[in-house]
Design a protein around this motif. Structure first.
Motif, short mmCIF file in Angstrom:
data_model
loop_
_atom_site.label_atom_id
_atom_site.label_comp_id
_atom_site.label_asym_id
_atom_site.label_seq_id
_atom_site.Cartn_x
_atom_site.Cartn_y
_atom_site.Cartn_z
N ALA A 221 0.82 -1.22 0.00
CA ALA A 221 0.00 0.00 0.00
C ALA A 221 0.86 1.27 0.00
CB ALA A 221 -0.97 -0.01 1.17
N PRO A 222 1.91 1.38 0.85
CA PRO A 222 2.73 2.60 0.79
C PRO A 222 3.37 2.80 -0.59
CG PRO A 222 3.19 1.38 2.81
CD PRO A 222 2.35 0.48 1.96
N ALA A 223 3.81 1.69 -1.21
CA ALA A 223 4.42 1.81 -2.54
C ALA A 223 3.39 2.28 -3.56
CB ALA A 223 5.00 0.45 -2.96
N LEU A 224 2.15 1.79 -3.43
CA LEU A 224 1.09 2.22 -4.35
C LEU A 224 0.84 3.72 -4.19
CD1 LEU A 224 -1.15 1.66 -6.41
CD2 LEU A 224 -2.63 0.91 -4.52
N CYS A 225 0.89 4.20 -2.98
CA CYS A 225 0.70 5.64 -2.71
C CYS A 225 1.75 6.46 -3.48
CB CYS A 225 0.80 5.89 -1.20
SG CYS A 225 0.75 7.61 -0.72
N VAL A 226 3.01 6.04 -3.36
CA VAL A 226 4.10 6.78 -4.02
C VAL A 226 3.97 6.66 -5.55
CG1 VAL A 226 6.61 6.94 -4.30
CG2 VAL A 226 5.64 6.49 -2.04
N ALA A 227 3.67 5.44 -6.02
CA ALA A 227 3.55 5.23 -7.47
C ALA A 227 2.41 6.07 -8.05
CB ALA A 227 3.32 3.74 -7.75
N ALA A 228 1.30 6.18 -7.30
CA ALA A 228 0.16 6.98 -7.79
C ALA A 228 0.55 8.45 -7.87
CB ALA A 228 -1.04 6.80 -6.86
N CYS A 229 1.34 8.91 -6.91
CA CYS A 229 1.81 10.30 -6.91
C CYS A 229 2.65 10.55 -8.16
CB CYS A 229 2.62 10.56 -5.64
SG CYS A 229 3.42 12.16 -5.56
N GLU A 230 3.55 9.62 -8.46
CA GLU A 230 4.43 9.79 -9.62
C GLU A 230 3.65 9.63 -10.93
OE1 GLU A 230 8.82 8.90 -7.83
OE2 GLU A 230 7.80 7.15 -8.68
N LEU A 231 2.63 8.78 -10.89
CA LEU A 231 1.80 8.57 -12.11
C LEU A 231 1.11 9.87 -12.54
CD1 LEU A 231 0.68 6.40 -14.12
CD2 LEU A 231 -1.28 6.17 -12.59
N VAL A 232 0.64 10.65 -11.57
CA VAL A 232 -0.05 11.90 -11.93
C VAL A 232 0.93 13.08 -12.07
CG1 VAL A 232 -2.21 11.15 -10.86
CG2 VAL A 232 -0.61 12.55 -9.53
N GLY A 233 2.23 12.78 -12.00
CA GLY A 233 3.23 13.82 -12.26
C GLY A 233 3.83 14.47 -11.04
N GLY A 234 3.52 13.94 -9.86
CA GLY A 234 4.07 14.54 -8.64
C GLY A 234 5.46 14.01 -8.31
N HIS A 235 6.20 14.77 -7.50
CA HIS A 235 7.53 14.33 -7.08
C HIS A 235 7.38 13.33 -5.92
CE1 HIS A 235 11.60 14.50 -5.36
NE2 HIS A 235 11.95 14.81 -6.61
N ARG A 236 8.23 12.31 -5.93
CA ARG A 236 8.15 11.24 -4.93
C ARG A 236 8.14 11.76 -3.49
NH1 ARG A 236 11.75 5.82 -5.41
NH2 ARG A 236 10.53 5.80 -7.32
N SER A 237 8.94 12.79 -3.23
CA SER A 237 9.06 13.28 -1.85
C SER A 237 7.72 13.78 -1.29
CB SER A 237 10.10 14.40 -1.79
OG SER A 237 9.67 15.47 -2.62
N LEU A 238 6.82 14.21 -2.19
CA LEU A 238 5.51 14.70 -1.74
C LEU A 238 4.69 13.59 -1.09
CD1 LEU A 238 4.41 16.92 -4.77
CD2 LEU A 238 4.64 17.70 -2.41
N ALA A 239 4.90 12.34 -1.58
CA ALA A 239 4.05 11.24 -1.11
C ALA A 239 4.66 10.45 0.03
CB ALA A 239 3.75 10.30 -2.28
N LEU A 240 5.95 10.65 0.32
CA LEU A 240 6.61 9.80 1.32
C LEU A 240 5.99 9.92 2.73
CD1 LEU A 240 10.38 9.92 0.27
CD2 LEU A 240 8.79 8.00 0.07
N PRO A 241 5.62 11.13 3.21
CA PRO A 241 4.99 11.18 4.54
C PRO A 241 3.66 10.41 4.57
CG PRO A 241 5.82 13.34 3.92
CD PRO A 241 5.90 12.49 2.68
N ALA A 242 2.85 10.54 3.53
CA ALA A 242 1.57 9.81 3.50
C ALA A 242 1.82 8.31 3.42
CB ALA A 242 0.73 10.27 2.30
N ALA A 243 2.83 7.90 2.62
CA ALA A 243 3.15 6.47 2.50
C ALA A 243 3.62 5.92 3.85
CB ALA A 243 4.22 6.27 1.43
N SER A 244 4.44 6.69 4.56
CA SER A 244 4.90 6.27 5.89
C SER A 244 3.72 6.16 6.85
CB SER A 244 5.91 7.28 6.45
OG SER A 244 7.07 7.28 5.65
N ALA A 245 2.83 7.15 6.79
CA ALA A 245 1.64 7.14 7.66
C ALA A 245 0.81 5.88 7.38
CB ALA A 245 0.81 8.40 7.44
N LEU A 246 0.71 5.50 6.11
CA LEU A 246 -0.07 4.30 5.77
C LEU A 246 0.53 3.04 6.38
CD1 LEU A 246 -0.90 5.24 2.10
CD2 LEU A 246 -2.61 4.63 3.81
N HIS A 247 1.87 2.94 6.34
CA HIS A 247 2.46 1.76 6.97
C HIS A 247 2.24 1.79 8.48
CE1 HIS A 247 4.89 -1.71 7.84
NE2 HIS A 247 5.51 -1.00 8.77
#
Lengths: 306, 306
Positions: free
Chosen positions: A90-116
């Motif tokens: 699930a955390p990896a999916l969060c980061v991949a979805a961020c990058e899929l829509v054009g966002g930088h990976r660092s934007l999604a890392l706190p949310a991905a960590s929160a999910l774990h």
């Protein structure tokens, strides 16, 4: 924790960690990895590298967020139980979805960590020795007493949201996105999501006398438990990446199917044809949600469907 | 739940609910209400009215946020356990701090509701029948099984943060304040605050063989448990009300003293002179923090110190 070990970029990777949301339920005779894994070795290797690189970044972010520090009586069990919880995708999916829509990976890392962290809190409490339970428990080693594990689960959950809220940077003007992600996460782990799935599982096991459940019951549990977690992960990634509302909703549905597939695959017992058929249907529906996105980026997404 | 009933604006009010953070620990021989209550009847009545009106507003906000709706299996225990937890004065302090710095009451209601939900989650888990415990448990009636109470506590906590995050209104430009309050609340309920207090209490009771604790140990526990809760409440109110950094920090210190007084008063056993002396010292320190604020508004704040 047993698992098949492969080498990726010279580093050993537990293969089941890339596929299973909960290895403790891994007694399924229809064991992963599937046939396609053996057929498409080279392509898979690339996809696994992408996932592995995301997982490494999320783990590094988490380790930085939860150092073992004073008071040790609090932070040691917190650190231990955060990393004792099985790693899911699930955390990896969060980061991949961020990058899929054009966002930088660092934007999604706190949310991905929160999910774990949300999942680790749920997993810790799920394995407490409470009365009147006939739910399947994992065979994890209890390093601490139940009181400490209860308290630690209670502290991991708000800590995850603290990590997320603290990532706010007024210069980036993303407070609104973060608050939206807080609502998504609290809703998905709460009474409309994962907790509801756990209620349903207790109810279902009780009414079946701790025996097998019907396909419809399993599907409902998976939709709420793993479905909510993965739908939330993909949605949060798309929100943090600045995706359009259409992209966000596509990711939400894609995540829901991924979660249901993960949950159902982990619960398949014996030659359960109905469940296997349902999983196949979900895969088809999930792939449809990826239409319209950048094809090169979408390729890595097929890994979540195995 | 027994209590002294008084009439305020024609409505019956449980007096102990205005004074005690945890009536389940009310076996203290130094029982509230204090002498000053009987001396200053008229003044107190006004102060109680102000507190009562805040409490009514917070409860109305909570009832609206947690209706008993489908699925009943989830929302009934959530509603029940939210209102079964003893009512403490932290949510009222949050609202009063908001109004003290000039903010409108409605700005603080979501944070105040979240604070009660955090406390209700902690209270629910604190009363689970777990092994190896010699901690003092309340004698509350367990309406649901331990599995359901565990899950419900787990769902109440994120729900509180959802209520808070959802109160964001882009038109008011308060996203930054809400995120700051999310960090304050998650930190105060987590491993640096209330949970740490609970760890200390377990440790202290274990090392004293479930017997009496030293004054220093009690003070440390109260600083982390009740202290964190009340310091957070006052801080969040001041943040939501748009207070200056100086006002916010004054409120944080005031709340810390109030929480320590509440915690220590509830733990006083027999004629514990050292603890009584410490409580008196805290009262003096708390009152100093109110200097410089609007005197008319400050008057109501003395109620939190009893």
């Amino acid at each position: 924790m047993a698992g098949v070990v492969a080498q990726i970029n010279g580093k050993p990777i537990l293969i089941h960690a890339l596929f299973r949301s909960n290895p403790s339920r891994s007694s399924s005779p229809l064991s992963l990895p599937p046939l396609s894994w053996r057929k498409g070795k080279v392509t898979m290797s690339c996809k696994r590298s992408y996932l592995a690189s995301i997982n490494e970044d999320v783990k590094a972010h988490l380790k930085h967020a939860i150092p073992v520090r004073e008071p040790l009586a609090v932070y040691e069990p917190m650190h231990y139980l955060t990393f004792a919880a099985p790693w899911n995708t699930a955390p990896a999916l969060c980061v991949a979805a961020c990058e899929l829509v054009g966002g930088h990976r660092s934007l999604a890392l706190p949310a991905a960590s929160a999910l774990h962290l949300m999942y680790a809190a749920s997993y810790t409490h799920d394995n407490l020795p409470l009365q009147e339970s006939c739910r399947p428990k994992s065979t994890i080693h209890h390093e601490y007493g139940p009181n400490i594990e209860l308290l630690t689960g209670d502290s991991i959950l708000p800590f995850g949201l603290e990590v997320l809220a603290k990532s706010d940077d007024p210069a980036q003007n993303i407070s609104g996105r973060i608050l939206r992600v807080v609502v998504e996460i609290t809703r998905s782990v709460g009474s409309q999501g994962m907790i509801y799935g756990q209620y349903l599982e207790i109810e279902s096991i009780q009414s079946n006398g701790c025996g097998s459940c019907h396909v419809e019951e399993i599907e409902r549990v998976c939709e709420k438990y793993e479905g909510s977690l993965y739908a939330c992960a993909a949605t949060c990634g798309a929100i943090m990446g600045g995706g359009s509302e259409e992209e966000i909703e596509k990711m939400r549905r894609y995540g829901l199917y991924v979660g249901k597939i993960q949950g159902m695959t982990n619960r398949i017992k014996g030659n359960d044809k109905d469940l296997v058929k349902l999983v196949e249907e979900m895969r088809g529906l999930a792939i449809k949600e990826l239409e319209g996105f950048d094809e090169a980026k979408v390729e890595a997404f097929s890994s979540f469907l195995r």
